[in-house]
Design an enzyme around this catalytic site. Structure first.
Site, PDB file in Angstrom:
ATOM      1  N   ARG A 186       0.813  -1.149  -0.162  1.00 14.66           N
ATOM      2  CA  ARG A 186      -0.055  -0.111   0.074  1.00 14.66           C
ATOM      3  C   ARG A 186       0.785   1.232  -0.054  1.00 14.66           C
ATOM      4  NH1 ARG A 186      -1.906  -3.947  -0.997  1.00 14.66           N
ATOM      5  NH2 ARG A 186      -3.586  -4.749  -0.080  1.00 14.66           N
ATOM      6  N   SER A 235     -10.454  -0.939   3.560  1.00 11.32           N
ATOM      7  CA  SER A 235      -9.527  -1.420   4.743  1.00 11.32           C
ATOM      8  C   SER A 235      -9.314  -0.062   5.415  1.00 11.32           C
ATOM      9  CB  SER A 235      -8.446  -2.553   4.440  1.00 11.32           C
ATOM     10  OG  SER A 235      -8.947  -3.740   3.785  1.00 11.32           O
ATOM     11  N   GLU A 305      -4.364   2.598   6.627  1.00  9.56           N
ATOM     12  CA  GLU A 305      -4.284   2.344   5.156  1.00  9.56           C
ATOM     13  C   GLU A 305      -5.154   3.600   4.604  1.00  9.56           C
ATOM     14  OE1 GLU A 305      -5.902  -0.687   1.765  1.00  9.56           O
ATOM     15  OE2 GLU A 305      -4.885  -1.548   3.544  1.00  9.56           O
TER      16      GLU A 305
END
Length: 313
Positions: A186, A235, A305
């Site tokens: 990420r 998420s 995230e």
């Protein structure tokens, strides 16, 4: 974080504002004090000082050149991984949804930043190209997917990305090989204040029916395990190495826990859902609670995230 100078900039540079904002109106759709709750999948967020949807790449280039250097430029993506403060952000938010060209050359697929990743996956299946099936379940666009190295089902954008084009604040477009982007979990290293405008993916041939079946399986798994019917940002936390954020949050007793109008999903503990009247402050309070309790119980620090853009007080 995107630096913010709420209201001060307007007071300090009223003449400059007219000088650069007015020409933008001829380059695309421009709105002032645009509520970001209209543009984020969480349905929260205060107003952006300016919100701009360029008509094409040339319009975008003109806009970034006109924009004063002390005003941040924030690409919207599809607002699927973004949390904006309730008091808003003093920035030029850029919606690149009009940059949505996609074409295929053999096993190479070129997609502009505004192409939805789900559309990219479908088009690749039509051409019998495999490698980006996971994108069918990602609620974002190519630009955001590259910037975040989006992924799921043990796959990520960096697995198939060959190179990208980015636009600098000068309006110059440069090409960057994927191997030089230092892409990780990420995470992608891009030039400061640059905008991803195009990406090239290298895939491999497979039967379209088999590709579509894998996509259907992935969508079914997501629908069964994630609260897709409620506003969410995907998420919230990155998975710690060797573990899962959802498991830790649930083990900490926070699954289903609510603050204000926001709740840690009872279906998947790494999702926060807006039950209708949530504020950004409610969501941040839940994030802080999950981080604190998981740290106390397991000595593990959960890293977000979701992108918290703007200045958080």
């Amino acid at each position: 974080m995107i630096a913010s100078q709420i209201d001060d900039l307007q007071l300090a540079h009223p003449v400059m504002e007219d000088a650069w904002v007015t020409p933008l109106a001829g380059l695309g759709a421009l709105r002032e004090q645009e509520p970001m709750a209209r543009h984020t999948t969480l349905g929260v967020g205060g107003p952006a000082r300016w919100f701009f949807r360029p008509a094409d790449r040339a319009a975008l280039s003109s806009a970034v050149v006109l924009c004063p250097e002390d005003i941040p430029i924030l690409p919207l993506g599809r607002g699927s991984n973004m949390l904006v403060p309730d008091f808003g952000i003093n920035a030029l938010v850029v919606d690149l949804s009009e940059l949505n060209a996609l074409h295929v050359e053999g096993c190479l697929v070129h997609a502009e930043a505004g192409v939805r990743m789900s559309r990219l996956a479908r088009q690749c299946a039509e051409h019998g190209l495999s490698g980006c099936e996971f994108m069918a379940t990602v609620p974002g666009d190519v630009g955001g997917g590259v910037a975040m190295n989006a992924g799921c089902f043990s796959q990520q954008v960096s697995d198939v990305l060959t190179h990208i084009e980015v636009m600098l604040r000068s309006g110059e477009v440069i090409e960057i090989d994927a191997e030089t982007l230092d892409m990780g979990y990420r995470h992608t290293v891009l030039p400061a204040q640059s905008l991803v405008i195009n990406a090239c993916f290298e895939l491999h041939p497979d039967h379209p029916d088999q590709i579509r079946e894998r996509m259907r399986t992935m969508r079914s798994r997501r629908s069964a395990t994630q609260p897709l019917a409620q506003p969410n940002c995907g998420s919230v936390f990155k998975n710690p190495e060797g573990d899962h954020a959802a498991r830790l949050i649930e083990a900490a007793g926070l699954k289903g826990f609510a603050i204000g109008g926001a709740r840690i999903s009872a279906q998947h503990a790494n999702f926060i859902v807006n039950e209708g009247e949530a504020s950004s402050a409610d969501i941040v309070a839940l994030i802080d609670r999950a981080q604190r309790v998981v740290k106390e119980k397991f000595e593990i620090e959960l890293e977000t995230e979701v992108r918290m853009v703007g200045e958080w007080l």
